[in-house]
Design an enzyme around this catalytic site. Structure first.
Site, short mmCIF file in Angstrom:
data_model
loop_
_atom_site.label_atom_id
_atom_site.label_comp_id
_atom_site.label_asym_id
_atom_site.label_seq_id
_atom_site.Cartn_x
_atom_site.Cartn_y
_atom_site.Cartn_z
N HIS A 1 25.23 10.28 -11.00
CA HIS A 1 24.63 10.78 -9.76
C HIS A 1 25.52 11.71 -8.93
O HIS A 1 25.03 12.49 -8.13
CB HIS A 1 24.22 9.59 -8.88
CG HIS A 1 23.03 9.87 -8.02
ND1 HIS A 1 22.79 11.09 -7.45
CD2 HIS A 1 22.00 9.08 -7.63
CE1 HIS A 1 21.67 11.04 -6.74
NE2 HIS A 1 21.17 9.84 -6.85
N TYR B 1 14.73 3.58 3.31
CA TYR B 1 15.35 4.84 2.89
C TYR B 1 14.39 5.57 1.96
O TYR B 1 13.94 5.02 0.97
CB TYR B 1 16.65 4.51 2.15
CG TYR B 1 17.48 5.70 1.71
CD1 TYR B 1 18.71 5.95 2.30
CD2 TYR B 1 17.08 6.54 0.67
CE1 TYR B 1 19.51 7.01 1.89
CE2 TYR B 1 17.85 7.60 0.25
CZ TYR B 1 19.07 7.83 0.86
OH TYR B 1 19.85 8.89 0.46
N THR C 1 20.78 15.91 -0.20
CA THR C 1 19.70 15.04 0.26
C THR C 1 19.89 14.67 1.73
O THR C 1 20.97 14.79 2.29
CB THR C 1 19.62 13.74 -0.56
OG1 THR C 1 20.84 13.01 -0.40
CG2 THR C 1 19.37 14.03 -2.02
#
Length: 794
Positions: free
Chosen positions: A470, A586, A599
């Site tokens: 990630h 979230y 993001t």
């Protein structure tokens, strides 16, 4: 050490008569072809750099400007207002005519560069306009219409992948006052009056004192850096994390849900590996179209695409690092405890799918045993980061281990040939999908290399999937690659009638090279410890994946509601009916409208959503619409740089650098996200014909829960009538519902009690006349509820 010998181009021995050179013509040929290929790539990169550097103009426009200036001078006019004459005065002595031409060309070049700079500045200002996002659907203002026309004009023609990078605006720094106000609004449903009053006081003190000081540093960074968030976000959120990245950070993507193009494992690998390298070729040549907001001309930042291939996350004791190499002509394949180096280029050309299948089959047929300690070596990447960093420095910093580890880390990507069968199959397809998800997320905890940018898994029955790291990029970037690979594999390359890849095989292909290791007993002990940590984490994860096909975004849009907002409201209701409370929620939103954007968080739990959940009476429809509109507003704010969490995060980082404490920031950043959600959009709809071939759809992907006592929910809205869900939680938490024995939660005007049902098949929503009426769960018998009820199973 066979790999060391194969890397030598020639050998020599000293004899009494002199030096005897033993040239290897094959090796020298490979070196020559590799050099030619490398120089071709350099030339392509240089050409693309020129094209991208002058965008939105084109290199040929320079010639047009030069000819126009010379033509004007021919008519005895001076378009430069004396500048050409000034330039002519400083030129070395040459003929008058030659001086006039050279000075005109120099002036034309400067004018051309000035025009490019002006166009890019105008485009940057245009792309900073975001009011269009807040306008009602199908009600575009005149200002926005003019803006769209201007964006089209200044965007030029045929942009390359990175053409817009220099024109994207920088992420703005919101005012502290606005961020604090939005934060307090977001936590109001989660706190009682006393807690909220205390938090309001803390926020007020922070805003009036320390906040302004920290804000000054952030504004200074925003002036200097392309993005004031992204480098700190990558460093402190991802790379400095010391817990396992398996489950906690890495995510996965699934194959087609209902179709397996071929049951032959090697053939599936042959086609899709070839497709991955076709994508990399297009990426290197910048031939991939720039991503845009769907249905608009607005470009998104493509910076994350640079590190998709040839990238690995290297462990460190304090922080990891992301390493990227320019090129790699091979992949590393794992099968039954062995690691193989597989070259995908031969004599300067990319191997055909059939040739890659042939090489993969060679690995599958290889009966050699793993080296001592090799079989479960990958567990080091699945456990805690500090032990892996220490082991890497101690046991893999020299010799054969370093060469083999370098081979893995510098590979284009990692491949696992799995002996298991996965997918929707058997008497219990729902349970098989759950196992499929868990396999892609963590496997056996040692048969994936979790540090690689992405690993592709090929199962024995022809199914495949992807696991991605990630820190270097977010899910939409990998999803774009995955969509291309799936579509190219099935619709362009295809298979013959026997299920094998098409084409012929060059029988002279060298055998895949097995990597060698020398693992000492102390390292084996560390591998076992890392495996124990990873296995405990993997065993704790509970997953449920299902495809809801009763309706999709088509009917939701008929109700004039956002599909994403609709799903978020349902998730709020689900959590509330399960836990009797609301939680900090979230939802990931991208900020790629800005340069190097990643993001932002959309805090889906709002005053409006909690009011809708609590009411559920005859005002339900009005409150639902208000809640969904509020959610859309929050999403738009996050996308346009006016979110809450990244700003507060950066303020916290600055406070740490300054050595000052903020009770407000400390409390804000310690709040757990018990409901973490994300939507993966379909980006390349033109690659799939879901109307005529709905079976060719991916199930999407998912991730593990962020909090030990929370849920991770990923949803994939496909076409007009399908929504795929991936839901995760942990067995070890008594407060979370196991999705394999989930309760059906019902709520109605007549009965607000909870009803438990152990087995459920799928979710059923019913809509009539464009209104939201009921949502319930289909078990062995459909639960009867009134038309104003809304029930949801967690």
């Amino acid at each position: 050490m066979a790999e060391a010998h194969q890397a030598v181009a020639f050998q020599f021995t000293v004899t009494p008569e002199g030096i005897d050179l033993q040239l290897s013509h094959q090796a020298l040929t490979e070196i020559y072809l590799s050099g030619v290929r490398s120089w071709k790539k350099r030339i392509i990169r240089l050409k693309n750099s020129v094209i991208t550097g002058v965008y939105p103009a084109s290199p040929s426009s320079w010639l047009f400007v030069v000819i126009a200036i010379l033509a004007t001078m021919y008519t005895r006019s001076d378009p430069s207002m004396g500048l050409i004459a000034k330039i002519q005065e400083h030129l070395p002595s040459m003929s008058t005519q030659c001086q006039a031409v050279v000075s005109a060309v120099l002036f034309s070049t400067m004018l051309w560069l000035l025009l490019i700079f002006t166009m890019r500045l105008c485009l940057k200002q245009l792309l900073s306009y975001h009011r269009w996002m807040f306008e009602q659907h199908a009600k575009m203002s005149t200002t926005t219409k003019v803006w769209v026309a201007l964006v089209r004009i200044f965007s030029g023609r045929k942009p390359l992948l990175y053409s817009y990078q220099g024109s994207l605006p920088n992420l703005p720094v919101p005012a502290v006052k606005d961020t604090v106000k939005r934060y307090l609004e977001s936590v109001r449903p989660l706190m009682d009056d006393t807690e909220y009053e205390r938090m309001t006081k803390l926020a007020s003190e922070f805003e009036s004192s320390l906040g302004n000081r920290l804000q000054w540093y952030l504004k200074l960074k925003a002036l200097w850096a392309a993005n004031y968030v992204s480098d700190w976000w990558e460093e402190y959120v991802y790379l400095r994390g010391r817990s396992p990245i398996m489950v906690n950070s890495n995510y996965y993507g699934m194959d087609f849900l209902y179709v397996t193009p071929t049951p032959i494992q090697a053939a599936r690998a042959g086609n899709s590996i070839h497709a991955f390298f076709l994508y990399r070729r297009k990426l290197n040549r910048e031939e991939i179209k720039p991503s845009r907001i769907p249905g608009t001309v607005i470009p998104l930042c493509a910076a994350q695409c640079e590190r998709i291939f040839n990238t690995t996350r290297t462990p460190g004791e304090e922080t990891d690092t992301v390493q990227h190499w320019q090129d790699s002509d091979y992949i590393v394949v794992y099968h039954r405890g062995r690691y193989f180096r597989l070259k995908v280029y031969q004599a300067g050309r990319l191997l055909s799918p059939r040739e890659i299948e042939f090489q993969i089959q060679r690995i599958l047929d290889d009966s050699s045993s793993p080296s001592k300690g090799e079989a479960k070596l990958g567990a080091l990447t699945a456990g805690d980061r500090i032990p892996w960093a220490k082991a890497r420095a101690k046991y893999f910093s020299s010799g054969v281990n370093k060469r083999s580890l370098d081979c893995i880390e510098k590979a284009a990507f990692f491949v696992t040939l799995d002996d298991d069968e996965q997918g929707m199959m058997g008497d219990d397809p729902a349970a098989s999908l759950d196992r499929y998800a868990k396999s892609l997320l963590h496997g056996k905890c040692y048969d994936r290399w979790f540090d690689k940018s992405f690993s592709v898994v090929y199962y024995k029955n022809g199914k495949n999937g992807i696991n991605a790291e990630h820190s270097f990029a977010d899910a939409p970037v990998i999803a774009h690659l995955w969509e291309y690979a799936l579509a190219t594999d099935s619709f362009q390359l295809g298979y013959n009638t026997e299920g094998h890849c098409k084409g012929e095989v060059d029988s002279s292909l060298p055998q895949p090279q097995k990597l060698n290791w020398e693992i000492p007993p102390e390292c084996e002990e560390q591998i076992s410890q890392s495996l124990a940590v990873a296995q405990a984490l993997a065993d704790d994860v509970d997953f449920h994946v299902f495809s809801f096909r009763d309706f999709g975004k088509g009917k939701v849009k008929k109700c004039r509601a956002s599909p994403d907002a609709f799903i978020q409201m349902v998730l709020q209701l689900a959590y509330y009916r399960t836990r009797k409370t609301f939680c900090l929620t979230y939802e990931a939103s991208m900020t790629r409208l800005f340069r190097e954007g990643r993001t932002e968080t959309v805090r889906s739990c709002s005053n409006e959503s909690s009011a809708f959940v609590r009411a559920l009476e005859d005002v339900c429809r009005r409150l639902f619409r208000a809640a969904s509109e509020k959610h859309q507003q929050l999403y738009r704010l996050a996308m346009t740089g006016a979110g809450i969490d990244r700003h507060l995060f950066c303020l916290y980082v600055v406070s740490k650098y300054l050595g000052v404490e903020s009770s407000f920031l400390k409390e804000v950043l310690s709040e757990p996200w018990r409901l973490s959600t994300s939507q993966t959009p379909v980006q390349q709809v033109e690659l799939f014909d879901l109307v005529n071939h709905p079976e060719y759809m991916s199930c999407g992907g998912g991730f593990g829960p962020v909090a030990d006592d929370g849920y991770g929910v990923s949803y994939y809205i496909v076409g007009e009538n399908i929504i795929n869900f991936h839901i995760s939680c942990k067995h070890s938490c008594p407060d979370t519902v196991s999705f394999k024995q989930a309760a059906v939660i019902g709520f109605s005007m007549e009965n607000s009690s909870c009803m438990g049902v152990k087995e459920r098949k799928a979710m059923l929503f019913q809509w009539r006349s464009g209104e939201i009426l009921t949502a319930s769960y289909k078990t062995t018998q459909l639960i009867n509820v009134s038309e104003t009820d809304l029930c949801f199973q967690n």
